[in-house]
Design an enzyme around this catalytic site. Structure first.
Site, PDB file in Angstrom:
ATOM      1  N   LYS A 123      -0.116  -3.576  15.083  1.00 55.43           N
ATOM      2  CA  LYS A 123      -1.353  -3.322  15.808  1.00 55.43           C
ATOM      3  C   LYS A 123      -1.081  -2.728  17.194  1.00 55.43           C
ATOM      4  CE  LYS A 123      -5.742  -5.476  17.111  1.00 55.43           C
ATOM      5  NZ  LYS A 123      -6.536  -6.722  17.107  1.00 55.43           N
ATOM      6  N   GLY A 125       0.366  -0.152  18.057  1.00 55.84           N
ATOM      7  CA  GLY A 125       1.568   0.662  18.198  1.00 55.84           C
ATOM      8  C   GLY A 125       1.263   2.134  17.974  1.00 55.84           C
ATOM      9  N   GLN A 164      13.200  -0.612   6.906  1.00 51.13           N
ATOM     10  CA  GLN A 164      13.090  -1.390   5.669  1.00 51.13           C
ATOM     11  C   GLN A 164      14.119  -2.514   5.661  1.00 51.13           C
ATOM     12  OE1 GLN A 164      13.276   1.011   2.126  1.00 51.13           O
ATOM     13  NE2 GLN A 164      11.435   2.171   2.627  1.00 51.13           N
ATOM     14  N   HIS A 185      12.178   6.422  -1.679  1.00 59.55           N
ATOM     15  CA  HIS A 185      13.595   6.735  -1.485  1.00 59.55           C
ATOM     16  C   HIS A 185      14.394   5.578  -2.098  1.00 59.55           C
ATOM     17  CE1 HIS A 185      17.022   8.682   0.091  1.00 59.55           C
ATOM     18  NE2 HIS A 185      17.035   8.215   1.326  1.00 59.55           N
TER      19      HIS A 185
END
Length: 409
Positions: A123, A125, A164, A185
């Site tokens: 939030k 950002g 990730q 990916h």
């Protein structure tokens, strides 16, 4: 190679060739030069290997791109019209985690296809603000990450590879039974010993990898074309993971889709972007430009003969018609030189490409990427490297040359 290479046969002949190429696709007949005719037996054999056999539904094909490899399955957008996509995913909510390049492109395409998609980011950002600018509404289809995952049935982890890995301990427990985990990916699960990303055992895990940036995914979708993508299944719990992956590939904006594996996707992707797609081509541009400058050529001439003619004149033709067309369309002088020197470049470069592939396959490139991209001052270090590239003479010249293009006047 000068601009005479293409101009030598005049624009009218180029247009005639384009028309012949179009006609050849319809009639199966191709106008060939002496050079092309000498290769006719091989071309006939290759053409036979590319014969297409429909699999039943419109758009799905078995294509033998190479007789040695065997047939490959290719799915097209015609298999999944919008109404079919909407029916197939009517009970699903796509929770798109991360709003970078791929998040932007895939998310907007899903939304335009009338599917239920929400975005999950931090939030207030940068990504939160970017999502609002694109029309995502807080509390309606824009949420913080935890809430988005909770609401979603298909969790699309489109964070950067490093992110990730960093966020997986927090995200993993929220990928509960019945959900589908989606990647674009193969990096994180394939190199799980390094990334620590091990998907849960009780969910479908699929991949759709568009062959281009998220901005291109979006622009080609808006043009009504669609990007080419690969798809893969890591884990099939429901028995429907492959069908779901293909449908999602079309839903996010693909025009046609071919099958791969997570490992092959990440190996070819890391290899390609370090090689002919970016790293290798940049190195070749620099080497050719520097030699020209060291032999007294002006900056503008060196740039035009290295980059401008390649990107504005020749590469588009190769993309549209192939390398054989390029050889056939150029002057006899250019053709002879290119045919003679191509094997020398291949011999010099192949050992470098072999070294590169090994570095990708063994995970060395992954270690390097995770190490650098996880640094707290990563952005500052990256900007310093970009500044070094921006300040190279070749790209300073390029900036001025681009201003001279008619469309920029």
């Amino acid at each position: 190679m000068s601009s005479r290479m293409i101009i030598s046969r005049a624009n009218s002949q180029f247009m005639r060739r384009a028309a012949l190429s179009t006609a050849a696709r319809t009639t199966g007949v191709r106008s060939m030069s002496v050079l092309a005719k000498s290769a006719a037996p091989l071309m006939s054999q290759q053409a036979a290997s590319r014969r297409i056999a429909p699999l039943g539904s419109r758009g799905v094909k078995q294509i033998s791109f190479s007789a040695e490899f065997g047939p490959e399955t290719v799915h097209e957008r015609a298999d999944w019209p919008v109404a079919k996509l909407q029916q197939y995913f009517k009970d699903d909510t796509f929770a798109l985690i991360g709003y970078g390049s791929q998040g932007h492109g895939q998310g907007l395409n899903l939304r335009d296809n009338g599917l239920n998609v929400i975005v999950g980011v931090r939030k207030d950002g940068h990504s939160w603000k970017a999502a609002i600018e694109d029309g995502w509404v807080p509390g309606k289809n824009l949420f913080e990450v935890d809430e988005a995952i909770e609401r979603g049935t298909i969790v699309m982890d489109l964070l950067s590879d490093a992110a990730q890995s960093e966020t997986w301990p927090h995200i993993a427990p929220k990928i509960t039974k019945g959900k589908t985990l989606y990647f674009s990916h193969g990096f994180s699960p394939v190199f799980k010993e390094l990334t620590k990303v091990t998907p849960p055992k009780d969910v479908d895990v699929i991949l759709v990898a568009p062959k281009g940036s998220g901005r291109t995914v979006r622009s080609l979708f808006k043009e009504g074309r669609g990007i080419n993508s690969s798809y893969a299944v890591w884990q099939d719990v429901t028995g429907k993971a492959e069908e779901k992956a293909v449908a999602m590939a079309i839903a996010v904006g693909s025009g046609y889709v071919y099958e791969t594996t997570f490992a092959k996707e990440v190996h070819s992707d890391l290899y390609g972007e370090r090689g002919a797609l970016m790293g290798g081509i940049h190195g070749m541009f620099l080497a050719q430009y520097e030699v020209l400058r060291e032999h007294g050529h002006s900056p503008s001439e060196a740039f035009n003969e290295t980059v401008e003619e390649a990107t504005q004149s020749l590469y588009p033709l190769i993309g549209s018609y192939g390398m054989d067309y390029m050889y056939d369309a150029c002057s006899t002088t250019a053709r002879r030189g290119a045919l003679d020197w191509s094997p020398k470049f291949k011999a010099a470069l192949k050992p470098v490409f072999e070294e590169l592939y090994k570095s990708v396959e063994t995970g060395e490139e992954t270690k390097r990427s995770l190490s650098f991209n996880s640094l707290p001052n990563y952005r500052e270090k990256f900007e310093k490297e970009l500044d070094e590239i921006r300040n190279l003479e070749i790209w300073r010249v390029g900036k001025e040359v681009r201003k001279l293009r008619p469309e920029n006047q």
